[in-house]
Design a protein around this motif. Structure first.
Motif, PDB file in Angstrom:
ATOM      1  N   LEU A 183      46.791  41.571  12.943  1.00 43.89           N
ATOM      2  CA  LEU A 183      48.081  42.268  13.102  1.00 43.89           C
ATOM      3  C   LEU A 183      47.988  43.369  14.136  1.00 43.89           C
ATOM      4  CD1 LEU A 183      49.035  42.720   9.337  1.00 43.89           C
ATOM      5  CD2 LEU A 183      50.230  41.278  11.002  1.00 43.89           C
ATOM      6  N   ALA A 231      39.467  50.519  13.338  1.00 47.01           N
ATOM      7  CA  ALA A 231      39.568  49.357  12.447  1.00 47.01           C
ATOM      8  C   ALA A 231      40.393  48.239  13.072  1.00 47.01           C
ATOM      9  CB  ALA A 231      40.225  49.799  11.143  1.00 47.01           C
ATOM     10  N   GLU A 265      53.524  55.051  17.075  1.00 51.76           N
ATOM     11  CA  GLU A 265      52.591  53.940  16.791  1.00 51.76           C
ATOM     12  C   GLU A 265      52.181  53.906  15.326  1.00 51.76           C
ATOM     13  OE1 GLU A 265      52.588  56.031  19.258  1.00 51.76           O
ATOM     14  OE2 GLU A 265      51.403  55.364  20.974  1.00 51.76           O
ATOM     15  N   ASN A 266      52.291  55.035  14.650  1.00 47.88           N
ATOM     16  CA  ASN A 266      51.904  55.084  13.239  1.00 47.88           C
ATOM     17  C   ASN A 266      53.108  54.953  12.304  1.00 47.88           C
ATOM     18  OD1 ASN A 266      49.217  55.286  13.816  1.00 47.88           O
ATOM     19  ND2 ASN A 266      49.219  57.524  13.881  1.00 47.88           N
ATOM     20  N   ASP A 321      48.326  55.054   8.714  1.00 56.18           N
ATOM     21  CA  ASP A 321      47.198  55.647   9.412  1.00 56.18           C
ATOM     22  C   ASP A 321      46.986  57.125   9.080  1.00 56.18           C
ATOM     23  OD1 ASP A 321      45.063  55.565  11.019  1.00 56.18           O
ATOM     24  OD2 ASP A 321      46.128  55.280  12.910  1.00 56.18           O
TER      25      ASP A 321
HETATM   26  N1  LIG Z   1      49.954  48.027   6.713  1.00 56.82           N
HETATM   27  C1  LIG Z   1      50.088  47.426   7.882  1.00 56.82           C
HETATM   28  N2  LIG Z   1      50.886  46.349   8.016  1.00 56.82           N
HETATM   29  C2  LIG Z   1      51.018  45.731   9.222  1.00 56.82           C
HETATM   30  N3  LIG Z   1      50.400  46.117  10.345  1.00 56.82           N
HETATM   31  C3  LIG Z   1      49.589  47.186  10.268  1.00 56.82           C
HETATM   32  C4  LIG Z   1      49.402  47.891   9.040  1.00 56.82           C
HETATM   33  N4  LIG Z   1      48.558  48.929   9.268  1.00 56.82           N
HETATM   34  C5  LIG Z   1      48.247  48.855  10.567  1.00 56.82           C
HETATM   35  N5  LIG Z   1      48.858  47.811  11.178  1.00 56.82           N
HETATM   36  C6  LIG Z   1      48.747  47.420  12.590  1.00 56.82           C
HETATM   37  O1  LIG Z   1      47.420  47.643  13.028  1.00 56.82           O
HETATM   38  C7  LIG Z   1      47.378  48.621  14.066  1.00 56.82           C
HETATM   39  C8  LIG Z   1      46.165  49.494  13.893  1.00 56.82           C
HETATM   40  O2  LIG Z   1      46.218  50.140  12.643  1.00 56.82           O
HETATM   41  P1  LIG Z   1      45.850  51.658  12.445  1.00 56.82           P
HETATM   42  O3  LIG Z   1      46.647  52.480  13.419  1.00 56.82           O
HETATM   43  O4  LIG Z   1      45.989  51.996  11.015  1.00 56.82           O
HETATM   44  O5  LIG Z   1      44.312  51.597  12.864  1.00 56.82           O
HETATM   45  P2  LIG Z   1      43.355  52.775  13.246  1.00 56.82           P
HETATM   46  O6  LIG Z   1      42.044  52.204  13.691  1.00 56.82           O
HETATM   47  O7  LIG Z   1      43.300  53.753  12.123  1.00 56.82           O
HETATM   48  O8  LIG Z   1      44.180  53.363  14.466  1.00 56.82           O
HETATM   49  P3  LIG Z   1      43.947  54.587  15.399  1.00 56.82           P
HETATM   50  O9  LIG Z   1      43.583  54.006  16.741  1.00 56.82           O
HETATM   51  O10 LIG Z   1      45.293  55.289  15.469  1.00 56.82           O
HETATM   52  O11 LIG Z   1      42.861  55.370  14.758  1.00 56.82           O
HETATM   53  C9  LIG Z   1      48.708  49.361  13.960  1.00 56.82           C
HETATM   54  O12 LIG Z   1      49.125  49.869  15.200  1.00 56.82           O
HETATM   55  C10 LIG Z   1      49.647  48.283  13.450  1.00 56.82           C
HETATM   56  O13 LIG Z   1      50.126  47.508  14.535  1.00 56.82           O
END
Ligand SMILES: Nc1ncnc2c1ncn2[C@@H]1O[C@H](COP(=O)(O)OP(=O)(O)OP(=O)(O)O)[C@@H](O)[C@H]1O
Length: 430
Positions: free
Chosen positions: A26, A32, A146-147, A160
């Motif tokens: 996704l 992650a 984005e979040n 996030d």
């Molecule tokens: N619960 C969810 N349902 C659907 N898509 C999601 C969900 N959580 C995250 N995503 C998708 O995955 C992407 C990455 O998730 P997230 O931002 O939580 O990762 P991260 O590694 O913590 O990011 P960051 O680079 O901001 O640290 C998001 O931009 C979104 O497109």
């Protein structure tokens, strides 16, 4: 039947610990990867956020326990809910509410904005979530479009939490750590006051920037030069487009107030006429006190709710309030021949490029200590001094002190700046 395995394979159809069948990717963040998955017991679709297990890579600490600790405290219909945590030898997986509607920004029109009514609809949900989190002592600290995701029914889901946006990231991952975040950073983060900033007020500021972006289609504080952008943020200087209603302008002036003590808080936003427009008291009450989630007890695995910041890698906010280089006021208040750049690499690479740039410019280059370089002109005058300070694994702050002559200015723009700010690694430039 697909093989049962503890690891997330790239192929869809893999079954994770016999419980979740993985679908497509996704999204991917700095820390992650997030996969679509199906709960084999219930048939329900979920999102699985997979982190490298920090125990399997002790040199790359990942702030997942902290994020888990925060998410465990939150049960609200506008906050992505954490249902379960699964751990394997190499990965930790968060089983999350699926935000099947994608990103909020997908709803903007061709000109990049939404109507004021639609912006209000989502801003209400955002403030409702943020107010709930603040009441539970949780601040997001990285609110940006984005979040902000949408569920299958189109409701906002804040995602996030508590992330270390640059945690353990290598160069490739840093490319995904967008420079967008600094545009949402509150002014107090940019000054010495950043030491004691109130993170709840910082969240409110970011909500104001999000509201502006949704209704305007562009950022309130922006400039081709990041230094100028930060000057605008620092002064709280922004102009509303002609189509903003007087009530929206009034709200934004209160929310994007550069003085955090004079800035609106979540309660005063909720009381503002623009926020309440068109909603009965009953509707407002429902929105603000809806709580969320069902009452199912989930089996939690590991991940203590540790509020301690120890061992956590810095977020963009932390980087910007880094001590002792945190007092950036001199930059914003004019003058100064310093440049600071945050880069996603260690000192040696940056210094090597600086040395090469100095020689290419016909200057003499001397090393200063382990992490410094001095660039000298013909008469021994210093054209620039560059020092690199390690902030975290693979994140450094590069400080350049320039001579204020024309020669030094030319050297900076032509050779030194491109050497320091390699686009793939620069996180932000203040
Ligand atoms: N619960 C969810 N349902 C659907 N898509 C999601 C969900 N959580 C995250 N995503 C998708 O995955 C992407 C990455 O998730 P997230 O931002 O939580 O990762 P991260 O590694 O913590 O990011 P960051 O680079 O901001 O640290 C998001 O931009 C979104 O497109």
């Amino acid at each position: 039947m697909p093989p049962a395995t503890g690891a997330v394979a790239s192929a869809a159809g893999t079954v994770l610990l016999g419980r979740y069948e993985l679908g497509g990717l996704l999204g991917r963040g700095a820390s992650a990867k997030v996969y679509l998955a199906r709960d084999l017991r219930t048939g329900r679709s979920v999102a699985i956020k997979s982190f490298p297990n920090p125990r399997a890579a002790s040199d790359r600490p990942v702030a997942i326990e902290r994020e888990a600790g925060i998410l465990r405290r939150l049960r609200h219909r506008h906050v992505v809910r954490l249902h379960e945590i699964l751990a394997t030898r190499t990965k930790v997986h968060f089983v999350l509410d699926l935000a099947a509607g994608g990103e909020l920004l997908s709803l903007v029109d061709a000109s990049g904005r939404m109507t004021e009514d639609l912006a209000r609809h989502y801003f209400r949900q955002l403030v409702c979530a943020v107010r709930y989190c603040h009441a539970r002592g949780v601040c997001h600290r990285d609110i940006k479009p984005e979040n902000l995701l949408l569920d299958g029914a189109g409701a906002l889901k804040v995602a996030d939490f508590g992330l270390g946006a640059v945690a353990g990231a290598g160069g490739d991952l840093l490319r995904h750590t967008t420079c967008g975040t600094p545009a949402y950073v509150a002014p107090e983060i940019l000054s010495r006051k950043g030491y004691e900033y109130d993170p709840a007020k910082v969240d409110i500021w970011s909500c104001g920037v999000v509201l502006f972006v949704l209704a305007a289609g562009y950022l309130p504080f922006n400039d081709a030069s990041l230094v100028n952008m930060y000057r605008k943020i620092y002064a709280g200087r922004f102009r509303c487009p002609a189509w903003f209603s007087p009530a929206l302008r009034d709200l934004l002036r209160r929310v994007l107030h550069p003085d955090p003590s004079a800035r609106a808080d979540a309660d005063s936003i909720v009381a503002h006429p623009w926020f309440r427009h068109g909603a009965s008291d009953e509707e407002m009450g429902r929105l603000m006190h809806g709580g969320g989630g069902d009452e199912d007890e989930e089996a939690w695995v590991g991940a203590a709710a540790d509020e301690d910041d120890a061992g956590r890698e810095p977020t963009a906010f932390d980087i910007l309030s880094f001590s002792p280089g945190c007092d950036l006021s001199a930059l914003f208040l004019g003058g100064g021949c310093k440049e600071r750049v945050f880069v996603g690499e260690a000192a040696a690479g940056v210094l090597g490029r600086v040395e090469a740039a100095g020689r290419k410019g016909g200057y003499r280059v001397r090393k200063e200590g382990k992490r410094g370089v001095r660039v000298e002109g013909e008469e021994g005058g210093v054209v620039a001094k560059v020092s690199v300070v390690r902030l975290a694994d693979a994140v450094s702050v590069v400080e350049v002190v320039k001579d204020d002559g024309a020669d030094a200015a030319l050297f900076w723009t032509e050779l030194l700046e491109p050497a320091v700010c390699v686009p793939a690694t620069a996180l932000c430039h203040v």
